[in-house]
Write a protein that holds these residues in place. Structure first.
Motif, PDB file in Angstrom:
ATOM      1  N   LYS A 454       0.834  -1.210   0.000  1.00 16.77           N
ATOM      2  CA  LYS A 454       0.000   0.000   0.000  1.00 16.77           C
ATOM      3  C   LYS A 454       0.863   1.253   0.000  1.00 16.77           C
ATOM      4  O   LYS A 454       0.583   2.224  -0.722  1.00 16.77           O
ATOM      5  CB  LYS A 454      -0.928   0.004   1.223  1.00 16.77           C
ATOM      6  CG  LYS A 454      -2.086  -0.977   1.139  1.00 16.77           C
ATOM      7  CD  LYS A 454      -3.102  -0.765   2.250  1.00 16.77           C
ATOM      8  CE  LYS A 454      -2.562  -1.157   3.600  1.00 16.77           C
ATOM      9  NZ  LYS A 454      -3.595  -1.118   4.664  1.00 16.77           N
ATOM     10  N   ALA A 455       1.916   1.250   0.825  1.00 16.93           N
ATOM     11  CA  ALA A 455       2.774   2.425   0.934  1.00 16.93           C
ATOM     12  C   ALA A 455       3.520   2.693  -0.373  1.00 16.93           C
ATOM     13  O   ALA A 455       3.604   3.835  -0.846  1.00 16.93           O
ATOM     14  CB  ALA A 455       3.759   2.240   2.078  1.00 16.93           C
ATOM     15  N   GLU A 456       4.065   1.634  -0.985  1.00 20.18           N
ATOM     16  CA  GLU A 456       4.808   1.807  -2.236  1.00 20.18           C
ATOM     17  C   GLU A 456       3.897   2.324  -3.344  1.00 20.18           C
ATOM     18  O   GLU A 456       4.268   3.235  -4.104  1.00 20.18           O
ATOM     19  CB  GLU A 456       5.459   0.479  -2.641  1.00 20.18           C
ATOM     20  CG  GLU A 456       6.622   0.092  -1.734  1.00 20.18           C
ATOM     21  CD  GLU A 456       7.244  -1.256  -2.066  1.00 20.18           C
ATOM     22  OE1 GLU A 456       8.365  -1.507  -1.603  1.00 20.18           O
ATOM     23  OE2 GLU A 456       6.605  -2.053  -2.781  1.00 20.18           O
ATOM     24  N   PRO A 482       8.772   2.729   2.425  1.00 14.30           N
ATOM     25  CA  PRO A 482       9.340   3.255   1.180  1.00 14.30           C
ATOM     26  C   PRO A 482       9.396   4.773   1.226  1.00 14.30           C
ATOM     27  O   PRO A 482       8.784   5.410   2.089  1.00 14.30           O
ATOM     28  CB  PRO A 482       8.360   2.764   0.119  1.00 14.30           C
ATOM     29  CG  PRO A 482       7.053   2.692   0.842  1.00 14.30           C
ATOM     30  CD  PRO A 482       7.381   2.266   2.245  1.00 14.30           C
ATOM     31  N   LYS A 483      10.103   5.374   0.276  1.00 11.40           N
ATOM     32  CA  LYS A 483      10.238   6.829   0.297  1.00 11.40           C
ATOM     33  C   LYS A 483      10.431   7.385  -1.110  1.00 11.40           C
ATOM     34  O   LYS A 483      10.761   6.650  -2.049  1.00 11.40           O
ATOM     35  CB  LYS A 483      11.399   7.249   1.196  1.00 11.40           C
ATOM     36  CG  LYS A 483      12.729   6.599   0.853  1.00 11.40           C
ATOM     37  CD  LYS A 483      13.811   6.995   1.844  1.00 11.40           C
ATOM     38  CE  LYS A 483      15.140   6.319   1.494  1.00 11.40           C
ATOM     39  NZ  LYS A 483      16.279   6.878   2.220  1.00 11.40           N
ATOM     40  N   ILE A 501      10.461  12.134   1.314  1.00 11.69           N
ATOM     41  CA  ILE A 501       9.100  11.926   1.824  1.00 11.69           C
ATOM     42  C   ILE A 501       8.903  10.417   1.955  1.00 11.69           C
ATOM     43  O   ILE A 501       9.208   9.667   1.025  1.00 11.69           O
ATOM     44  CB  ILE A 501       8.023  12.489   0.871  1.00 11.69           C
ATOM     45  CG1 ILE A 501       8.426  13.847   0.279  1.00 11.69           C
ATOM     46  CG2 ILE A 501       6.679  12.610   1.585  1.00 11.69           C
ATOM     47  CD1 ILE A 501       7.480  14.345  -0.804  1.00 11.69           C
ATOM     48  N   GLN A 502       8.387   9.991   3.111  1.00  7.02           N
ATOM     49  CA  GLN A 502       8.223   8.562   3.357  1.00  7.02           C
ATOM     50  C   GLN A 502       6.807   8.266   3.836  1.00  7.02           C
ATOM     51  O   GLN A 502       6.254   9.033   4.619  1.00  7.02           O
ATOM     52  CB  GLN A 502       9.238   8.097   4.409  1.00  7.02           C
ATOM     53  CG  GLN A 502      10.683   8.380   4.015  1.00  7.02           C
ATOM     54  CD  GLN A 502      11.650   8.282   5.181  1.00  7.02           C
ATOM     55  OE1 GLN A 502      11.270   7.877   6.265  1.00  7.02           O
ATOM     56  NE2 GLN A 502      12.890   8.664   4.944  1.00  7.02           N
ATOM     57  N   VAL A 503       6.264   7.167   3.366  1.00 11.09           N
ATOM     58  CA  VAL A 503       4.946   6.706   3.835  1.00 11.09           C
ATOM     59  C   VAL A 503       5.176   5.521   4.763  1.00 11.09           C
ATOM     60  O   VAL A 503       5.872   4.568   4.409  1.00 11.09           O
ATOM     61  CB  VAL A 503       4.049   6.291   2.651  1.00 11.09           C
ATOM     62  CG1 VAL A 503       2.727   5.725   3.161  1.00 11.09           C
ATOM     63  CG2 VAL A 503       3.786   7.486   1.749  1.00 11.09           C
ATOM     64  N   ASP A 504       4.575   5.595   5.952  1.00 13.70           N
ATOM     65  CA  ASP A 504       4.892   4.635   6.999  1.00 13.70           C
ATOM     66  C   ASP A 504       3.612   4.103   7.651  1.00 13.70           C
ATOM     67  O   ASP A 504       2.890   4.838   8.322  1.00 13.70           O
ATOM     68  CB  ASP A 504       5.781   5.336   8.038  1.00 13.70           C
ATOM     69  CG  ASP A 504       6.214   4.427   9.171  1.00 13.70           C
ATOM     70  OD1 ASP A 504       5.865   3.243   9.150  1.00 13.70           O
ATOM     71  OD2 ASP A 504       6.915   4.933  10.068  1.00 13.70           O
TER      72      ASP A 504
END
Length: 652
Positions: A454-456, A482-483, A501-504
């Motif tokens: 989902k994050a990627e 990922p970032k 920017i990273q989604v975590d």
């Protein structure tokens, strides 16, 4: 060629499909297009993997067309292959000149390559560079082919055992039988996966750049080897141009300019890698912080402040302790039994705890927390480099806690903020790198595959919607997510990573963060990490080198220098200075007993944008004679006219 001979279909980047007999190589493909192209092909990307141009292209079982990209010096992978092959050539030259030396590893790097060598107690110095370069070119002119050969692990070990190369045997221990290849050119054979250029004749210019020490496998407990850095080119002119570029880079070196412009310093007593910001540097730093603070307030961020230390348990919860442990984060305080504190290595765990200070509703999200937080990380002394690699640095850090349905919009808003920063500071040439997991090394990361997927995808979708030019890099993700990393090119064409920017999805789980949804049920927020500057220290270093110390007017520590022709006009100069200070114009009055020409030259060297010269005529008319760095005389202006002109020029 008869129809029966056609067994291989090749799909080229232009969309065309060409057919070849089975066993055809990428070089055969190049020759079928033109001899000129074939002369320049260094390697090929076949089915997305870079390989020797001379290797046969495997025919797919289903007969589908194989994607093939021919790589030349103009391609990043082409240069990398060229420099990898050059490392083998340098090793061959070294072995010819210094029989009995031992080789470790010799990879390509961003500009050139290096080889780690054990000279067995012999000192290798820059005085010997020239004879190694000459030997490399002598061997290159032989146009020896790089010949690939698959060998068994046992045979490989036997070869290097007989040769007496313990580092190669050490490398072989970690390899699986059946995956081992040798490459030979001329009289030199090396353990290598490849790929390589067709032959040594492509290498026409060589330059050894530096020599340094490097521990085997980067471990201080192992033997110190000699690391030789070098670079090669297919034309002498390209080497000459590169060396000219390096000379310009030396002039722009932020360490040199930082000292000359009195921006920052280091002290052995304070400690390595811990910069001291001098008054002028502090002005630059403060201006940058205020610039971003204003932008963040407009974007709905709330400022927070967290301590410089944290309990070890905080980093156990976040997963940082498990991943990095005492090698990077050493306990510094144990005030009571059972208590351990660390210097803060990152701000995100603290911000998670701020989120938890009260119950959150779906109506409270997104919650955007921003902090210029100073953090500390252990770097080996040999890795420290000016402001670009330090042990204490300040991140323009922020964490956005949002609902899953808000991730895309929030991510795109952060992209807009990063691009606003780049535009204001003159970085116009940039690209974005999507840093993903390494699918073959999942133990490196925390969290479920579902959350990672989902994050990627969220990052890829947001970048595509904003029209960013992106490249995918597997294995470059942070351990928790990922970032999107922004890569900028400076005035010399060098590439730097600035802004991330990273989604975590993982830290919210580890800290058990929750919000109450519209359905009155508990839900998990998503966390977005972002830092447009990355770190203040590294950003300022890159900014110094990009501008050669000529900061944008709004950022210059001294925007004006008031230069009285003699001491008779100092009172008038000081009066002007106070008036301009009221208009938020920074600078100084040069009251030294020097001729005006010397004062102007010194202000130019100090990179002061405006020089205001005052003498008898200016004092009598209530004016100033204005000079601008790099432009010369702008004429005489009243104070109000200069102030208005300045305010127009200083706009961000």
């Amino acid at each position: 060629m008869t129809t029966q001979d056609v067994q291989l279909s090749v799909a080229l980047p232009d969309g065309s499909i060409r057919e070849y007999p089975a066993g055809a190589s990428s070089l055969d493909v190049a020759l079928s297009i033109s001899e000129g192209l074939a002369r320049n092909v260094l390697a090929a990307k076949v089915n997305g993997k870079v390989q020797d141009a001379t290797l046969p292209i495997d025919v797919p079982a289903d007969g589908s067309a194989v994607p093939v990209q021919l790589l030349t010096w103009n391609d990043v992978e082409g240069k990398s292959t060229f420099w990898h092959s050059s490392a083998h050539l340098m090793a061959e030259a070294l072995e010819a000149l210094y029989p009995g030396i031992k080789f470790a590893i010799g990879p390509p790097i961003e500009n050139g390559f290096y080889y780690d060598v054990d000279f067995e107690g012999r000192h290798f110095s820059q005085e010997e560079f020239k004879k190694v370069e000459d030997k490399m070119l002598e061997l290159a002119r032989q146009k020896n082919a790089y010949v690939r050969k698959a060998v068994s692990k046992a045979d490989a070990i036997a070869y290097f055992d007989e040769k007496g190369d313990p580092y190669k045997i050490d490398l072989l221990q970690g390899l699986e039988d059946g995956s081992i290849t040798f490459y030979t050119q001329g009289g030199f054979t090396d353990l290598c996966r490849g790929p390589h250029i067709p032959n040594t004749g492509f290498i026409k210019a060589a330059k050894l750049m530096n020599v340094a020490g490097a521990y085997w496998r980067g471990d201080e407990k192992n033997k110190m080897l000699t690391r030789i850095y070098a670079i090669t080119f297919p034309k002498q002119k390209e080497l000459d141009d590169y060396l000219t570029l390096l000379e310009e880079a030396k002039k722009r070196d932020h360490r040199k300019l930082g000292k000359e412009l009195e921006l920052f310093a280091f002290s052995e007593k304070v400690g390595q890698g811990l910069p001291l910001w001098l008054p002028k540097g502090a002005v630059v730093r403060e201006r940058l912080e205020n610039f971003l603070r204003r932008a963040q307030v407009r974007a709905g961020y709330s400022p927070v402040v967290t301590p410089h230390i944290g309990s070890k348990q905080l980093y156990v919860t976040s997963g940082h302790w498990e991943k990095y442990g005492e090698d990077s984060f050493k306990p510094i305080l144990t005030p009571d039994v059972g208590e351990e504190f660390l210097l803060k290595p990152m701000n995100c765990p603290h911000h998670c705890e701020i989120y938890k200070t009260k119950p959150r509703s779906y109506r409270d999200l997104p919650l955007r927390l921003a902090e210029f937080g100073t953090v500390y990380r252990y770097e080996q002394s040999g890795e420290l480099h000016g402001l670009t690699r330090v042990r204490g640095f300040t991140q323009d850090d922020a964490h956005i806690f949002c609902r899953p349905d808000q991730v895309s919009d929030e991510f795109k808003k952060v992209i807009d903020l990063v691009l606003y920063v780049f535009k204001a500071l003159g970085f116009s040439d940039y690209s974005a790198q999507v840093s993903l997991r390494d699918p073959d090394n999942k133990t490196k990361y925390i969290g479920s595959d579902e959350n990672w997927d989902k994050a990627e995808q969220a990052i890829i979708d947001a970048a595509n919607e904003k029209g960013l030019p992106i490249v995918m890099e597997k294995g470059e993700a942070a351990f928790y997510g990922p970032k999107l990393d922004f890569m900028v090119r400076d005035a010399l064409g060098r590439k730097w990573q600035l802004g991330t920017i990273q989604v975590d999805y993982n830290l919210p789980e580890r800290f058990e963060l929750e919000y109450t949804g519209a359905d009155n049920q508990k839900h998990r927020p998503v966390m977005i990490h972002r830092a447009p500057f990355g770190s203040m220290e590294r950003f300022v270093a890159i900014l110094i080198e990009n501008t050669a110390g000529n900061f944008p007017l709004w950022l210059s520590p001294d925007q004006i220098a008031i230069l009285p022709i003699s001491e008779k006009y100092e009172a008038y100069a000081n009066e002007l200075f106070l008036t301009l200070q009221e208009a938020d114009i920074r600078g100084f009055v040069d009251v030294r007993d020097e001729k005006i020409g010397r004062k102007i030259r010194d202000a130019e060297v100090a990179k002061v944008p405006f020089m205001l010269i005052v003498g008898e005529k200016e004092q009598a008319e209530g004016k100033v004679s204005v000079r601008r760095k790099g432009e010369g005389d702008l004429g005489s202006m009243s104070i109000s006219d200069f102030t208005a002109f300045f305010q127009e020029q200083v706009k961000v």
